[in-house]
Write a protein that holds these residues in place. Structure first.
Motif, PDB file in Angstrom:
ATOM      1  N   ARG A  93       0.827  -1.212   0.000  1.00 35.81           N
ATOM      2  CA  ARG A  93       0.000   0.000   0.000  1.00 35.81           C
ATOM      3  C   ARG A  93       0.860   1.260   0.000  1.00 35.81           C
ATOM      4  N   ARG A  94       2.064   1.115   0.564  1.00 37.08           N
ATOM      5  CA  ARG A  94       2.950   2.283   0.642  1.00 37.08           C
ATOM      6  C   ARG A  94       4.390   1.816   0.479  1.00 37.08           C
ATOM      7  N   SER A 125      -5.294   3.559  -7.364  1.00 37.53           N
ATOM      8  CA  SER A 125      -5.736   4.071  -6.052  1.00 37.53           C
ATOM      9  C   SER A 125      -4.727   5.004  -5.411  1.00 37.53           C
ATOM     10  N   LEU A 126      -3.725   5.433  -6.144  1.00 38.47           N
ATOM     11  CA  LEU A 126      -2.662   6.263  -5.576  1.00 38.47           C
ATOM     12  C   LEU A 126      -3.238   7.569  -5.034  1.00 38.47           C
ATOM     13  N   GLN A 127      -2.938   7.847  -3.756  1.00 39.35           N
ATOM     14  CA  GLN A 127      -3.446   9.050  -3.088  1.00 39.35           C
ATOM     15  C   GLN A 127      -2.348  10.050  -2.760  1.00 39.35           C
ATOM     16  N   ARG A 128      -1.133   9.560  -2.497  1.00 42.51           N
ATOM     17  CA  ARG A 128      -0.035  10.439  -2.096  1.00 42.51           C
ATOM     18  C   ARG A 128       1.182  10.137  -2.961  1.00 42.51           C
ATOM     19  N   VAL A 169      -0.925  -2.655  -7.830  1.00 42.64           N
ATOM     20  CA  VAL A 169      -2.244  -2.074  -8.089  1.00 42.64           C
ATOM     21  C   VAL A 169      -2.938  -1.594  -6.812  1.00 42.64           C
ATOM     22  N   LYS A 170      -2.471  -2.023  -5.619  1.00 43.47           N
ATOM     23  CA  LYS A 170      -3.084  -1.589  -4.361  1.00 43.47           C
ATOM     24  C   LYS A 170      -2.357  -0.399  -3.747  1.00 43.47           C
ATOM     25  N   LEU A 171      -1.347   0.112  -4.430  1.00 49.80           N
ATOM     26  CA  LEU A 171      -0.502   1.159  -3.858  1.00 49.80           C
ATOM     27  C   LEU A 171      -1.292   2.451  -3.646  1.00 49.80           C
ATOM     28  N   CYS A 172      -1.166   3.010  -2.437  1.00 49.90           N
ATOM     29  CA  CYS A 172      -1.823   4.279  -2.099  1.00 49.90           C
ATOM     30  C   CYS A 172      -0.821   5.415  -1.935  1.00 49.90           C
ATOM     31  N   SER A 173       0.425   5.082  -1.583  1.00 51.62           N
ATOM     32  CA  SER A 173       1.435   6.107  -1.346  1.00 51.62           C
ATOM     33  C   SER A 173       2.748   5.686  -1.991  1.00 51.62           C
TER      34      SER A 173
END
Length: 941
Positions: free
Chosen positions: A698-699, A747-750, A721-725
């Motif tokens: 995720r990060r 899903s990247l947020q940061r 594909v699940k990476l958020c940061s």
């Protein structure tokens, strides 16, 4: 609170039965019997846990169940310590098992121990049957009448106890009597004891309100309401008000007929209905259908402790939510003096004590009134009496009859928690008073303790985050800091709620702190300050959690290590801040350990024996000097988080402001990793290919990326594909090209990009979930704003030496959600233009070291949501026109902003000034100074 303990044990028994551990017939039979008996108890326990505080005999029974569950859990843990699960992968399993059994004195000893436990369970079960038959255990926990009686106290407060209520009352009254004619719901939400009921009662009784509505009723709902009685109460109030006899057949009506009667009565009438103390959305769903909506201007008010309830109920009618806040320091002091000193001022010799008491009341009117009433009976000249209450508030809550009502109102919030949230909330008693609780850390601790179980379609981390959200929405945790996506990052528990759960923890042997005198049979120990040898001897050997806070005595280290050596059942070990230079070898014997935090210790090397900790899920070495990991780390296949890095602090962040760890060949085998920080890419290594295998990430934070690594990097990131940061930093002097990334993580947020870029990555424009973007040392020639201006969820932008152009233009209608903007060391920048309709939600703007910037951003005067404007090390010719004492040529543009500071690095520290040239108050200096001094840290945490 026995049910969670029983549930944990049942899960452990189930695991033991299904895993490949050879059990002789007697052991298996006893375990099956234990499981079956405990499963039969759980339904009754769920009710008993909520009701035990009101029934001493029931409390004893619940304690017996809890104790036997803990003892059985310890036996199973001890058994598994000697007979590890091999999943059938070891060919000589039988021989190893026989060897282990010699140390255990055979399976028969285990069978005997479990048999003794089962014998106790039988006796406890017999007691339950007698108890259930003779004592009539309630089905819904505490009685509704008891709860209503206590809530009724809030309706009887005198006018002098209503400090700070006028403004909230005016706002709610305006919502009630003004606006369009559609039915609207107004929800008043806040923690127990804030005065929600009192506020709404004053609104309900207001003359303007009474004249505005034809009919009105006040209904107390409570957690354990009975729908039929509630509806009949409404009918009585409404009919009596109009002097109309109630329907003769009302006593025999079912719920549907009662609802129809109310709905028919209210048709063509403008009504005001108050539903006090709504605990759940389900309760609201059962009530709401009695309200006719005929554009008569009717209103419904509800009070609740749950933000979820408030938001859901009001949203249906596009109504309002009023979040009631604690009293300010000034208001608290006024109310306190009115009650404690009968309206007189506080004597000077008691001021410090009273200030401490008020601090612990946390602006809670119920607490201030209750405690000040107790103090009003004490002799003002006897300082010791006042100090005893201040220092021993917890014991006073338990033993002082005058504080009983307040305690029980606060305790309702705990008693009515779902069973799965009770241990999570009680776990917060580990944290010291006023401690800031990091949610990322707390989630991992809960998971390691076994409090959180995965649900279908959701990971255990997502479930745990949901638990946290529930506690926040129930007003049991107060948010201190939020992430850019709106989620809570850091929170705090109210002092009085902490006292409540401290009492519960002590009573149920759930968490023990070193501030307590009784340290016998400790299961979870929280060390506040220091730990002595004598305290270690009291703890016993059944410790499953050890956490340290504010360690002040180096001599305590030896005591801590001695305690760890005797505590082989530890699952959670947090040694944050302890003075260590070498990794303690005693840790390697902790077979059950899942959470290990050595943050901010002096450790320089991680030994290869780390491979022994096969169950480890969280390894936190942040703030240590570890820069290499042993090959043994690759044996820890259960790892979910691996944090290994430290910061290089300076006034301004240097390019190499973070030191990570050298990448390991084969690290891709850690397939369950969700968080990996910070990994250094070595020349010619295959680590990027390994990273591409970690599809659960995720990060991830990557440093020392080279020009030649860009293709491999883009290929690896495509798989995540699940990476958020995503954080990536180049080797200083290398130019990065990310155009090879054709399918970025959706899903990247940061996103944090550090280092010179060949061009702005075009794929960033497709990141619809992106909330934060940092671009540093990139020296782009094209305006970067044009590539991110249409991102729908972008909240936070920071540019550091990212752009070499002379102008930045925020175009009309763009950046609709932007709240934070930082511009640092844009040395060619001469002007910033904010066109009308752009950045309408901007709250904070920081401008640093932009030496050629000629004036504040054009259009800043239109940004009505601005709260903070800070300038760091900007030239005098830029700051001078902003002074209110000068020509006001620029000041008028920023005078609507509450906090405007200019700040300079001088004499190894920050000096903060207001625009009038005066040295700002220390509290005003903290936001700006914190931003600069810890800028690098904030981005990587």
């Amino acid at each position: 609170m026995a049910e969670p303990a029983v549930q944990f044990l049942l899960e452990k028994l189930s695991t033991l039965m299904v895993e490949n551990v050879k059990l002789i017939k007697d052991v298996k039979h006893e375990i099956e019997y234990m499981r079956d008996e405990l499963e039969r108890m759980t339904a009754f326990l769920r009710v008993a846990d909520a009701a035990e505080d009101n029934n001493p005999q029931l409390k004893v029974w619940v304690k017996q169940v809890r104790d036997v569950a803990h003892e059985a859990e310890d036996i199973i843990d001890e058994f598994m310590l000697h007979v590890p699960n091999t999943n059938g992968c070891c060919p000589d399993f039988v021989h190893r098992l026989i060897f282990c059994l010699k140390n255990l004195n055979s399976h028969y000893e285990i069978a005997s121990q479990i048999q003794n436990i089962n014998s106790r369970i039988k006796k406890i079960d017999e007691g339950h049957k007698r108890y259930d038959a003779n004592l009539n255990v309630p089905n819904q926990g505490p009685s509704s009448s008891d709860e209503i009686d206590r809530r009724g106290d809030a309706l009887l407060l005198e006018e002098d106890e209503l400090v700070g209520i006028e403004h909230p009352k005016e706002e709610v009254v305006a919502w009630i009597v003004e606006g369009d004619s559609r039915l609207k719901v107004v929800a008043v939400v806040g923690m127990g004891g804030l005065g929600k009921t009192t506020l709404v009662k004053k609104v309900f009784d207001d003359d303007v309100v009474k004249k505005h509505f034809h009919n009105y009723a006040w209904i107390t709902v409570s957690h354990s309401f009975k729908m039929g009685e509630l509806l009949k109460d409404m009918i009585h109030q409404l009919f009596d008000q109009m002097k109309i006899p109630v329907p003769e057949a009302m006593s025999t009506m079912n719920r549907d007929r009662l609802k129809a009667t109310i709905k028919d009565f209210l048709k063509q009438r403008r009504y005001l209905l108050v539903f006090d103390d709504v605990w759940s959305i389900e309760a609201w769903e059962a009530i709401k259908y009695v309200f006719p909506n005929e554009d008569q201007g009717s209103r419904v008010i509800l009070t609740t402790r749950s933000m979820d309830v408030a938001s859901s109920c009001s949203a249906e009618t596009k109504g309002y939510v009023y979040e009631l806040n604690p009293l300010s320091k000034e208001e608290s002091w006024i109310l306190f003096c009115q009650k404690a000193f009968h309206g007189n001022s506080c004597p000077e010799h008691l001021s410090d004590i009273c200030e401490n008491i008020l601090r612990r009341c946390g602006g809670l009117p119920l607490a201030i009134v209750a405690i000040s009433r107790v103090l009003s009976t004490k002799n003002e000249s006897n300082v010791d009496d006042w100090r005893m209450l201040s220092d021993g508030l917890g014991s006073e809550l338990e033993g002082n009859d005058q504080l009983e009502s307040m305690s029980k109102i606060l305790l309702l919030s705990f008693n009515y928690l779902p069973y799965y949230l009770k241990p999570c909330f009680m776990y917060l008693s580990s944290y010291p008073e006023d401690h800031s609780i990091e949610h990322n850390i707390l989630v991992r601790q809960w998971i390691a303790e076994g409090f959180v179980k995965p649900k279908e379609g959701r990971s255990v981390e997502e479930v745990a985050q949901g638990y946290l959200n529930e506690l926040v929405n129930r007003s049991l945790l107060r948010p201190l800091k939020t992430n850019d996506d709106g989620s809570v990052k850091i929170s705090q528990i109210h002092d009085l709620y902490r006292e409540i759960i401290l009492l519960k923890s002590r009573d149920q042997n759930f968490v023990t702190t070193t501030t307590e005198s009784d340290m016998v049979r400790v299961r979870r120990l929280s060390v506040h300050g220091s730990l002595g040898s004598s305290e270690v001897e009291k703890c016993g050997s059944r410790l499953c959690s050890l956490m340290l806070f504010n360690m002040v005595e180096p001599c305590s280290v030896s005591s801590i290590l001695k305690l760890i050596k005797t505590s082989t059942m530890l699952k959670v070990l947090d040694l944050t801040g302890i003075h260590l230079e070498k990794f303690p070898k005693v840790i390697f014997e902790l077979f059950h350990l899942k959470y290990l935090c050595l943050r901010n210790t002096g450790i320089k090397k991680l030994p290869g024996s780390i491979k022994k900790l096969q169950k480890l899920e969280m390894l936190d070495l942040k703030g240590t000097y570890v820069t290499e990991l042993p090959v043994g780390i690759l044996k820890l296949l259960n790892l979910r988080q691996l944090l290994v890095y430290h910061h290089v602090l300076d006034s301004y962040m240097p390019y190499n402001h973070i030191v990570g760890f050298k990448a390991l060949k084969g690290i891709g085998c850690l397939k369950f990793l969700q968080k990996l920080c910070i990994i250094e890419i070595s020349p010619g290594s295959c680590v990027l290919e390994e990273i591409g295998k970690m599809t659960e990430l995720r990060r991830i934070s990557i440093t020392k990326l080279r020009t030649g690594d860009c293709v491999g990097f883009c290929s690896a990131i495509t798989n995540l594909v699940k990476l958020c940061s995503l954080s990536v930093r180049a080797v200083e002097g290398d130019v990065l090209n990310f155009q090879y990334l054709t399918s970025p993580p959706p899903s990247l947020q940061r996103l944090y990009l550090e280092g010179e870029l060949a061009n702005f990555p075009h794929w960033i424009q497709s990141l619809r979930s992106l909330v934060k973007v940092y671009i540093r040392w990139s020296r782009l020639s094209d305006d970067p704003l044009q590539y991110i201006e249409d991102l729908p969820n972008l909240v936070h932008i920071e540019f550091l030496d990212a752009y070499i152009g002379e102008e930045l233009c925020f175009k009309a209608g763009k950046f609709q959600k932007l709240k934070l903007l930082g511009l640092d060391k844009l040395e060619s920048l001469k002007s910033v233009v904010i066109e009308e309709g752009s950045t309408p939600l901007l709250e904070k703007l920081i401008i640093q070291r932009c030496s050629l910037l000629q004036s504040v951003p054009v259009g800043i005067e239109r940004l009505t949501n601005m709260k903070v404007l800070e300038f760091f090390d900007m030239p005098d010719e830029f700051i001078s026109p902003l002074s209110p004492e000068k020509s006001r040529e620029e000041y008028w543009k920023v005078e609507h902003i509450p906090k405007v500071y200019h700040i300079y690095w001088r004499n190894d520290g920050w000096e903060v000034y207001s625009l009038d040239g005066s040295l700002a108050h220390e509290e005003s200096a903290k936001p700006g100074a914190a931003i600069v001094k810890t800028q690098g840290q904030r981005n990587w945490m």
